[in-house]
Motif scaffolding. Sequence first.
Motif, short mmCIF file in Angstrom:
data_model
loop_
_atom_site.label_atom_id
_atom_site.label_comp_id
_atom_site.label_asym_id
_atom_site.label_seq_id
_atom_site.Cartn_x
_atom_site.Cartn_y
_atom_site.Cartn_z
N TRP A 84 -4.52 -2.74 -13.81
CA TRP A 84 -5.31 -3.43 -14.82
C TRP A 84 -6.34 -2.48 -15.40
O TRP A 84 -6.65 -1.45 -14.81
N ARG A 85 -6.84 -2.84 -16.57
CA ARG A 85 -7.98 -2.14 -17.16
C ARG A 85 -9.21 -2.60 -16.40
O ARG A 85 -9.45 -3.79 -16.29
N SER A 86 -9.97 -1.66 -15.88
CA SER A 86 -11.12 -2.03 -15.06
C SER A 86 -12.44 -1.79 -15.79
O SER A 86 -13.47 -1.58 -15.16
N ASP A 87 -12.39 -1.86 -17.13
CA ASP A 87 -13.62 -1.78 -17.90
C ASP A 87 -14.18 -3.19 -18.12
O ASP A 87 -14.88 -3.45 -19.09
N VAL A 88 -13.85 -4.08 -17.17
CA VAL A 88 -14.37 -5.45 -17.11
C VAL A 88 -14.76 -5.72 -15.66
O VAL A 88 -14.34 -5.01 -14.74
N LEU A 89 -15.56 -6.77 -15.44
CA LEU A 89 -15.90 -7.19 -14.09
C LEU A 89 -14.59 -7.47 -13.35
O LEU A 89 -13.72 -8.18 -13.86
N HIS A 90 -14.42 -6.89 -12.17
CA HIS A 90 -13.17 -7.06 -11.44
C HIS A 90 -13.45 -7.13 -9.95
O HIS A 90 -14.58 -6.89 -9.51
N GLY A 91 -12.44 -7.48 -9.17
CA GLY A 91 -12.68 -7.63 -7.75
C GLY A 91 -11.43 -7.50 -6.91
O GLY A 91 -10.32 -7.33 -7.42
N TYR A 92 -11.65 -7.58 -5.59
CA TYR A 92 -10.60 -7.46 -4.58
C TYR A 92 -10.83 -8.55 -3.54
O TYR A 92 -11.96 -8.80 -3.14
N ARG A 93 -9.74 -9.16 -3.07
CA ARG A 93 -9.83 -10.15 -2.00
C ARG A 93 -8.52 -10.16 -1.23
O ARG A 93 -7.45 -10.26 -1.83
N ALA A 94 -8.62 -10.06 0.10
CA ALA A 94 -7.44 -10.18 0.96
C ALA A 94 -7.23 -11.64 1.28
O ALA A 94 -8.19 -12.37 1.56
N HIS A 95 -5.97 -12.08 1.24
CA HIS A 95 -5.64 -13.48 1.55
C HIS A 95 -4.85 -13.53 2.85
O HIS A 95 -4.11 -12.61 3.17
N GLY A 96 -4.99 -14.62 3.57
CA GLY A 96 -4.27 -14.78 4.82
C GLY A 96 -4.98 -14.06 5.95
O GLY A 96 -6.09 -13.55 5.79
N PRO A 97 -4.34 -13.99 7.10
CA PRO A 97 -4.98 -13.43 8.28
C PRO A 97 -4.90 -11.90 8.40
O PRO A 97 -5.53 -11.33 9.29
N ASP A 98 -4.14 -11.25 7.52
CA ASP A 98 -3.87 -9.82 7.70
C ASP A 98 -4.80 -8.92 6.88
O ASP A 98 -5.15 -9.23 5.74
N LEU A 99 -5.13 -7.81 7.48
CA LEU A 99 -5.86 -6.75 6.80
C LEU A 99 -4.97 -6.17 5.71
O LEU A 99 -3.77 -5.95 5.93
N VAL A 100 -5.52 -5.95 4.53
CA VAL A 100 -4.76 -5.30 3.46
C VAL A 100 -4.96 -3.80 3.58
O VAL A 100 -6.09 -3.31 3.68
N ARG A 101 -3.86 -3.09 3.57
CA ARG A 101 -3.87 -1.62 3.51
C ARG A 101 -3.14 -1.27 2.22
O ARG A 101 -2.05 -1.77 1.97
N ALA A 102 -3.77 -0.40 1.43
CA ALA A 102 -3.20 -0.08 0.12
C ALA A 102 -3.69 1.28 -0.34
O ALA A 102 -4.59 1.88 0.28
N THR A 103 -3.10 1.76 -1.43
CA THR A 103 -3.64 2.92 -2.12
C THR A 103 -4.19 2.44 -3.46
O THR A 103 -3.69 1.48 -4.03
#
Length: 182
Positions: A154-173
């Motif tokens: 996405w274009r991140s020149d706007v207010l943006h965020g991150y949220r993990a759902h469920g019981p698992d830790l999110v691992r990402a790049t």
Amino acid sequence: MEPLPAFDTDPRAVGDRLRRLRQERGVSLSELAGRAGIGKDALAGVETGAHSPTLATLWAITAQLGVPIGAVLDPPPEPRIMRGTAMEAELLEVFEDDRVIYELYRVRVPPGLTQTSPAHHEGVTEHVTVFTGTLSAGPIKEPLTAGPGDHISWRSDVLHGYRAHGPDLVRATLLMRYPVKP
């Protein structure tokens, strides 16, 4: 519980780099503070190294200067860890191609918390590939969802965020793409 520092870099070095970048662009302390949405005294404290800024504050300041956050951090001899409200990011590599700077991060987002990030400068994009867990990320008004093996951007020149759902830790790049302002 006392909040963790946003980064491992010496706050005086960060402040010196921020002041130099601000002065190179001919922007006053008051003007930058206003554009970044923070107090003038708070920005002065960051520039002198008296205050260690939060990750959101550092993003807001660097966005208004038109530079990636890596421009004010020490070049990492090993992965540099930055912490936000709900995510931890290791800066793995910074590279430049023509008039674009890229920052590559390894991120971890624990379930149940939300990371809200201010808008970056115009044209900045974020590209996330999820390895474990389920992640909602992107513009606050229109978040995207990705599970293991999925990619979102996405274009991140706007207010943006991150949220993990469920019981698992999110691992990402996370690959951040910054067009260089002239």
